[in-house]
Write an enzyme that holds these catalytic residues in place. Structure first.
Site, PDB file in Angstrom:
ATOM      1  N   ARG A  90      48.519  32.798  40.850  1.00  0.00           N
ATOM      2  CA  ARG A  90      47.107  32.835  40.418  1.00  0.00           C
ATOM      3  C   ARG A  90      47.003  32.614  38.912  1.00  0.00           C
ATOM      4  O   ARG A  90      46.092  31.931  38.443  1.00  0.00           O
ATOM      5  CB  ARG A  90      46.486  34.195  40.787  1.00  0.00           C
ATOM      6  CG  ARG A  90      46.187  34.302  42.274  1.00  0.00           C
ATOM      7  CD  ARG A  90      46.043  35.746  42.711  1.00  0.00           C
ATOM      8  NE  ARG A  90      44.913  36.430  42.149  1.00  0.00           N
ATOM      9  CZ  ARG A  90      44.803  37.755  42.083  1.00  0.00           C
ATOM     10  NH1 ARG A  90      45.773  38.531  42.548  1.00  0.00           N
ATOM     11  NH2 ARG A  90      43.736  38.306  41.564  1.00  0.00           N
ATOM     12  N   ARG A 139      35.174  27.983  38.094  1.00  0.00           N
ATOM     13  CA  ARG A 139      36.628  28.019  37.935  1.00  0.00           C
ATOM     14  C   ARG A 139      37.231  26.637  37.771  1.00  0.00           C
ATOM     15  O   ARG A 139      38.435  26.508  37.574  1.00  0.00           O
ATOM     16  CB  ARG A 139      37.215  28.600  39.216  1.00  0.00           C
ATOM     17  CG  ARG A 139      37.733  30.003  39.095  1.00  0.00           C
ATOM     18  CD  ARG A 139      38.152  30.402  40.502  1.00  0.00           C
ATOM     19  NE  ARG A 139      39.177  31.379  40.485  1.00  0.00           N
ATOM     20  CZ  ARG A 139      38.951  32.682  40.663  1.00  0.00           C
ATOM     21  NH1 ARG A 139      37.758  33.137  40.842  1.00  0.00           N
ATOM     22  NH2 ARG A 139      39.975  33.506  40.665  1.00  0.00           N
ATOM     23  N   LYS A 145      36.718  41.386  35.245  1.00  0.00           N
ATOM     24  CA  LYS A 145      35.411  40.799  35.590  1.00  0.00           C
ATOM     25  C   LYS A 145      34.663  41.693  36.592  1.00  0.00           C
ATOM     26  O   LYS A 145      33.509  42.040  36.392  1.00  0.00           O
ATOM     27  CB  LYS A 145      35.600  39.389  36.191  1.00  0.00           C
ATOM     28  CG  LYS A 145      36.345  38.431  35.260  1.00  0.00           C
ATOM     29  CD  LYS A 145      36.477  37.040  35.840  1.00  0.00           C
ATOM     30  CE  LYS A 145      37.367  36.910  37.068  1.00  0.00           C
ATOM     31  NZ  LYS A 145      38.799  37.219  36.837  1.00  0.00           N
ATOM     32  N   ARG A 171      46.005  47.731  41.123  1.00  0.00           N
ATOM     33  CA  ARG A 171      44.594  47.764  41.544  1.00  0.00           C
ATOM     34  C   ARG A 171      44.463  48.223  43.001  1.00  0.00           C
ATOM     35  O   ARG A 171      45.241  47.845  43.863  1.00  0.00           O
ATOM     36  CB  ARG A 171      43.977  46.377  41.416  1.00  0.00           C
ATOM     37  CG  ARG A 171      42.580  46.335  42.045  1.00  0.00           C
ATOM     38  CD  ARG A 171      41.797  45.109  41.692  1.00  0.00           C
ATOM     39  NE  ARG A 171      42.456  43.879  42.060  1.00  0.00           N
ATOM     40  CZ  ARG A 171      42.014  42.684  41.730  1.00  0.00           C
ATOM     41  NH1 ARG A 171      40.940  42.572  40.974  1.00  0.00           N
ATOM     42  NH2 ARG A 171      42.661  41.603  42.098  1.00  0.00           N
ATOM     43  N   ARG A 191      44.786  44.469  47.739  1.00  0.00           N
ATOM     44  CA  ARG A 191      44.527  43.097  48.174  1.00  0.00           C
ATOM     45  C   ARG A 191      45.840  42.367  48.443  1.00  0.00           C
ATOM     46  O   ARG A 191      46.824  42.576  47.756  1.00  0.00           O
ATOM     47  CB  ARG A 191      43.739  42.349  47.083  1.00  0.00           C
ATOM     48  CG  ARG A 191      42.255  42.551  47.202  1.00  0.00           C
ATOM     49  CD  ARG A 191      41.443  42.034  46.041  1.00  0.00           C
ATOM     50  NE  ARG A 191      41.822  40.746  45.500  1.00  0.00           N
ATOM     51  CZ  ARG A 191      41.177  40.144  44.503  1.00  0.00           C
ATOM     52  NH1 ARG A 191      40.125  40.726  43.943  1.00  0.00           N
ATOM     53  NH2 ARG A 191      41.564  38.976  44.052  1.00  0.00           N
TER      54      ARG A 191
HETATM   55  P1  AP5 Z   1      39.286  43.763  37.941  1.00  0.00           P
HETATM   56  O1  AP5 Z   1      37.969  44.119  37.326  1.00  0.00           O
HETATM   57  O2  AP5 Z   1      39.409  43.945  39.411  1.00  0.00           O
HETATM   58  O3  AP5 Z   1      39.708  42.278  37.493  1.00  0.00           O
HETATM   59  P2  AP5 Z   1      39.080  40.864  37.869  1.00  0.00           P
HETATM   60  O4  AP5 Z   1      38.996  40.082  36.602  1.00  0.00           O
HETATM   61  O5  AP5 Z   1      37.801  41.034  38.659  1.00  0.00           O
HETATM   62  O6  AP5 Z   1      40.269  40.305  38.758  1.00  0.00           O
HETATM   63  P3  AP5 Z   1      40.302  39.521  40.142  1.00  0.00           P
HETATM   64  O7  AP5 Z   1      41.709  39.594  40.629  1.00  0.00           O
HETATM   65  O8  AP5 Z   1      39.251  40.013  41.098  1.00  0.00           O
HETATM   66  O9  AP5 Z   1      39.986  38.101  39.681  1.00  0.00           O
HETATM   67  P4  AP5 Z   1      40.373  36.833  40.386  1.00  0.00           P
HETATM   68  O10 AP5 Z   1      39.573  35.884  39.554  1.00  0.00           O
HETATM   69  O11 AP5 Z   1      41.785  36.519  40.575  1.00  0.00           O
HETATM   70  O12 AP5 Z   1      39.914  37.087  41.903  1.00  0.00           O
HETATM   71  P5  AP5 Z   1      38.654  36.622  42.756  1.00  0.00           P
HETATM   72  O13 AP5 Z   1      38.344  37.717  43.671  1.00  0.00           O
HETATM   73  O14 AP5 Z   1      37.594  36.017  41.909  1.00  0.00           O
HETATM   74  O15 AP5 Z   1      40.419  44.592  37.172  1.00  0.00           O
HETATM   75  C1  AP5 Z   1      41.770  44.543  37.588  1.00  0.00           C
HETATM   76  C2  AP5 Z   1      42.401  45.946  37.511  1.00  0.00           C
HETATM   77  O16 AP5 Z   1      42.464  46.364  36.149  1.00  0.00           O
HETATM   78  C3  AP5 Z   1      41.603  47.029  38.239  1.00  0.00           C
HETATM   79  O17 AP5 Z   1      42.504  47.897  38.854  1.00  0.00           O
HETATM   80  C4  AP5 Z   1      40.817  47.747  37.145  1.00  0.00           C
HETATM   81  O18 AP5 Z   1      40.613  49.100  37.478  1.00  0.00           O
HETATM   82  C5  AP5 Z   1      41.744  47.578  35.940  1.00  0.00           C
HETATM   83  N1  AP5 Z   1      41.007  47.403  34.678  1.00  0.00           N
HETATM   84  C6  AP5 Z   1      39.946  46.567  34.462  1.00  0.00           C
HETATM   85  N2  AP5 Z   1      39.552  46.638  33.174  1.00  0.00           N
HETATM   86  C7  AP5 Z   1      40.380  47.522  32.566  1.00  0.00           C
HETATM   87  C8  AP5 Z   1      40.503  47.993  31.217  1.00  0.00           C
HETATM   88  N3  AP5 Z   1      39.704  47.569  30.234  1.00  0.00           N
HETATM   89  N4  AP5 Z   1      41.499  48.862  30.948  1.00  0.00           N
HETATM   90  C9  AP5 Z   1      42.349  49.290  31.917  1.00  0.00           C
HETATM   91  N5  AP5 Z   1      42.289  48.876  33.193  1.00  0.00           N
HETATM   92  C10 AP5 Z   1      41.323  47.997  33.526  1.00  0.00           C
HETATM   93  O19 AP5 Z   1      39.324  35.395  43.577  1.00  0.00           O
HETATM   94  C11 AP5 Z   1      40.314  35.595  44.571  1.00  0.00           C
HETATM   95  C12 AP5 Z   1      40.689  34.253  45.189  1.00  0.00           C
HETATM   96  O20 AP5 Z   1      39.523  33.657  45.827  1.00  0.00           O
HETATM   97  C13 AP5 Z   1      41.140  33.167  44.186  1.00  0.00           C
HETATM   98  O21 AP5 Z   1      42.527  33.272  43.900  1.00  0.00           O
HETATM   99  C14 AP5 Z   1      40.781  31.886  44.947  1.00  0.00           C
HETATM  100  O22 AP5 Z   1      41.727  31.619  45.957  1.00  0.00           O
HETATM  101  C15 AP5 Z   1      39.476  32.244  45.630  1.00  0.00           C
HETATM  102  N6  AP5 Z   1      38.315  31.926  44.795  1.00  0.00           N
HETATM  103  C16 AP5 Z   1      37.434  32.825  44.248  1.00  0.00           C
HETATM  104  N7  AP5 Z   1      36.493  32.199  43.536  1.00  0.00           N
HETATM  105  C17 AP5 Z   1      36.778  30.868  43.619  1.00  0.00           C
HETATM  106  C18 AP5 Z   1      36.158  29.713  43.045  1.00  0.00           C
HETATM  107  N8  AP5 Z   1      35.079  29.813  42.267  1.00  0.00           N
HETATM  108  N9  AP5 Z   1      36.730  28.507  43.322  1.00  0.00           N
HETATM  109  C19 AP5 Z   1      37.806  28.404  44.124  1.00  0.00           C
HETATM  110  N10 AP5 Z   1      38.450  29.463  44.671  1.00  0.00           N
HETATM  111  C20 AP5 Z   1      37.920  30.694  44.431  1.00  0.00           C
END
Ligand code: AP5
Length: 223
Positions: free
Chosen positions: A176, A93, A17, A132, A165
């Site tokens: 997660r 979410r 994402k 990552r 992270r």
């Molecule tokens: P990356 O693009 O970083 O993946 P992502 O989908 O953004 O993953 P996140 O871990 O950021 O998502 P998340 O939903 O767990 O975390 P968030 O920050 O929202 O890609 C991952 C890796 O793969 C990278 O190294 C990249 O280079 C590689 N990659 C990507 N695409 C690729 C491809 N096609 N091929 C090869 N490699 C690739 O949330 C964190 C925490 O915050 C949550 O756990 C929760 O506690 C809280 N939180 C956030 N939002 C909410 C909400 N709305 N409600 C409640 N709690 C929330």
């Protein structure tokens, strides 16, 4: 005037994402709304919200809907008022978050135009998340194998020091993924029931291939 478009990148942790958001922002001028990034900023600044959120985030659990709704309202309203394009990453979410987003956009005289669902097997997510590295200064995302920075540990874009992270360790990742299955995956069914426009993307493919598919839908919509 630019045509408005509001989208969601929906998918499990590590599905790409944030990676695709970065490029969509550059190409189409979306304003990137990452609830994860907003929460991590609160954590870095040690605000009251940040202190509460950090424990949940490190444990792989969700922050309360009330907190998230407040953050969204503050962020989205000015963007819509300025006729900007909103890209939601990591939100909605939960079912209440979906209802909130749809009705909040309606109240602002706008709507949710497309939801990109990034589909990928769990086995690949562990490898993507453990490898990552992120830049806390500018938000750029790398992977030690798939997308390494030019210089080890240094951000190509702003030369900041890259970090791993705290929730990118195996135990937190597993939690997660379980949270996603239990609380977030059901949102997809509700999205379909509401008749919102969904585009499914095979997120296991190379970054450029996935991005080309997403950008194709966006270009078509903006025509
Ligand atoms: P990356 O693009 O970083 O993946 P992502 O989908 O953004 O993953 P996140 O871990 O950021 O998502 P998340 O939903 O767990 O975390 P968030 O920050 O929202 O890609 C991952 C890796 O793969 C990278 O190294 C990249 O280079 C590689 N990659 C990507 N695409 C690729 C491809 N096609 N091929 C090869 N490699 C690739 O949330 C964190 C925490 O915050 C949550 O756990 C929760 O506690 C809280 N939180 C956030 N939002 C909410 C909400 N709305 N409600 C409640 N709690 C929330």
């Amino acid at each position: 005037m630019e045509k408005a478009m509001n989208i969601v990148l929906f998918g499990p942790p590590g599905s790409g994402k944030g990676t695709h958001a970065e490029t969509l922002v550059k190409e189409f001028g979306f304003i990137h709304l990452s609830t994860g990034d907003l929460l991590r900023k609160e954590v870095r600044e040690k605000t009251e919200l940040g202190v509460q959120a950090e424990k949940l985030m490190t444990a792989g659990q969700l922050v309360s809907d009330e907190i998230i709704h407040g953050m969204i309202a503050n962020f989205v309203k000015p963007v819509i008022d300025n006729k900007g394009r909103v890209l939601c990453d990591g939100f909605p979410r939960t079912l209440p978050q979906l209802d909130f987003l749809v009705s909040f956009l309606e109240r602002c005289g706008s709507q949710l135009d497309m939801i990109f669902v990034l589909e990928i097997p769990n086995e690949m997510l562990i490898q993507r998340l453990t490898g990552r590295r992120s830049c806390p200064a500018c938000g750029a995302v790398y992977h030690i194998v798939n997308m390494p920075p030019k210089l080890d540990g240094v951000c190509d874009a702003c030369h900041g020091a890259l970090i791993q992270r705290k929730d990118d360790v195996r135990e937190a990742i597993e939690e997660r993924l379980a949270t996603y299955e239990k609380q977030t995956f059901p949102v997809l069914q509700a999205i379909e029931t509401k008749g919102l426009k969904v585009a499914k993307i095979d997120a296991s493919l190379q970054r450029e291939v996935c991005y080309t598919q997403i950008a194709g839908y966006v270009r078509e919509f903006l025509k």
